[in-house]
Motif scaffolding. Sequence first.
Motif, PDB file in Angstrom:
ATOM      1  N   LYS A  94       0.782  -1.042  -0.018  1.00 29.90           N
ATOM      2  CA  LYS A  94       0.063   0.007   0.086  1.00 29.90           C
ATOM      3  C   LYS A  94       0.812   1.185  -0.070  1.00 29.90           C
ATOM      4  N   GLU A  95       1.868   1.212   0.711  1.00 35.14           N
ATOM      5  CA  GLU A  95       2.908   2.328   0.900  1.00 35.14           C
ATOM      6  C   GLU A  95       3.441   2.565  -0.626  1.00 35.14           C
ATOM      7  N   GLY A  96       3.735   1.410  -1.022  1.00 35.61           N
ATOM      8  CA  GLY A  96       4.510   1.763  -2.409  1.00 35.61           C
ATOM      9  C   GLY A  96       3.650   2.207  -3.315  1.00 35.61           C
ATOM     10  N   ILE A  97       2.405   1.761  -3.274  1.00 33.55           N
ATOM     11  CA  ILE A  97       1.421   2.189  -4.329  1.00 33.55           C
ATOM     12  C   ILE A  97       1.418   3.688  -4.126  1.00 33.55           C
ATOM     13  N   GLU A  98       1.089   4.169  -3.020  1.00 36.49           N
ATOM     14  CA  GLU A  98       1.087   5.572  -2.826  1.00 36.49           C
ATOM     15  C   GLU A  98       2.416   6.338  -3.202  1.00 36.49           C
ATOM     16  N   LEU A  99       3.651   5.977  -3.014  1.00 41.15           N
ATOM     17  CA  LEU A  99       4.620   6.383  -3.385  1.00 41.15           C
ATOM     18  C   LEU A  99       4.947   6.466  -4.855  1.00 41.15           C
ATOM     19  N   SER A 100       4.483   5.432  -5.473  1.00 45.30           N
ATOM     20  CA  SER A 100       4.623   5.296  -6.751  1.00 45.30           C
ATOM     21  C   SER A 100       3.682   6.485  -7.614  1.00 45.30           C
ATOM     22  N   SER A 101       2.214   6.497  -7.080  1.00 43.30           N
ATOM     23  CA  SER A 101       1.515   7.614  -7.573  1.00 43.30           C
ATOM     24  C   SER A 101       2.005   8.779  -7.588  1.00 43.30           C
ATOM     25  N   PHE A 102       2.550   9.175  -6.217  1.00 42.64           N
ATOM     26  CA  PHE A 102       3.026  10.450  -6.006  1.00 42.64           C
ATOM     27  C   PHE A 102       4.063  10.803  -6.913  1.00 42.64           C
ATOM     28  N   CYS A 103       5.371   9.879  -7.178  1.00 46.77           N
ATOM     29  CA  CYS A 103       6.419  10.044  -8.010  1.00 46.77           C
ATOM     30  C   CYS A 103       5.627  10.384  -9.428  1.00 46.77           C
ATOM     31  N   SER A 104       4.899   9.426  -9.802  1.00 49.31           N
ATOM     32  CA  SER A 104       4.265   9.753 -11.217  1.00 49.31           C
ATOM     33  C   SER A 104       3.729  10.946 -11.448  1.00 49.31           C
ATOM     34  N   LYS A 105       3.026  11.585 -10.578  1.00 50.85           N
ATOM     35  CA  LYS A 105       2.285  12.821 -10.507  1.00 50.85           C
ATOM     36  C   LYS A 105       3.448  13.834 -10.655  1.00 50.85           C
ATOM     37  N   GLU A 106       4.552  13.939  -9.727  1.00 46.40           N
ATOM     38  CA  GLU A 106       5.704  14.726  -9.810  1.00 46.40           C
ATOM     39  C   GLU A 106       6.459  14.811 -11.206  1.00 46.40           C
TER      40      GLU A 106
END
Length: 83
Positions: A38-50
Motif C-alpha cells: 500500500k505504501e509503495g502504491i502511494e509513493l509510486s502514484s506521487f512520483c508519477s504525478k511529480e
Amino acid sequence: MPRKKRLNFEESLKRLEEIVELLEKEDITLEDSLKYYKEGIELSSFCSKELEEAEKQVMILQKNTEGKFVKKTFDMQEENDEF
C-alpha cells in the motif's frame, strides 16, 4: 498520532527501492507485505504525478523558421512522434 513527514521525489524513490527489497524477503508476513505494498502504491502514484508535473514545466529552445531561438513547452508526445 504523529503526522508523517511528506517525502520529496528523491526520498520517495529511495523509499520505493527499500520497499521492493523488503517485499522480496521470504520471511515477511502477509500483514507487513500488504502494508508495504500500500505504501509503495502511494509513493509510486506521487512520483508519477511529480514526473508529469515536471514534464509540463520543462522548456526547450528550438529555432523557428527565421533561425531565432524560441522557448517552447516540452511535449513528450511530439518528441516521440519525431522518432
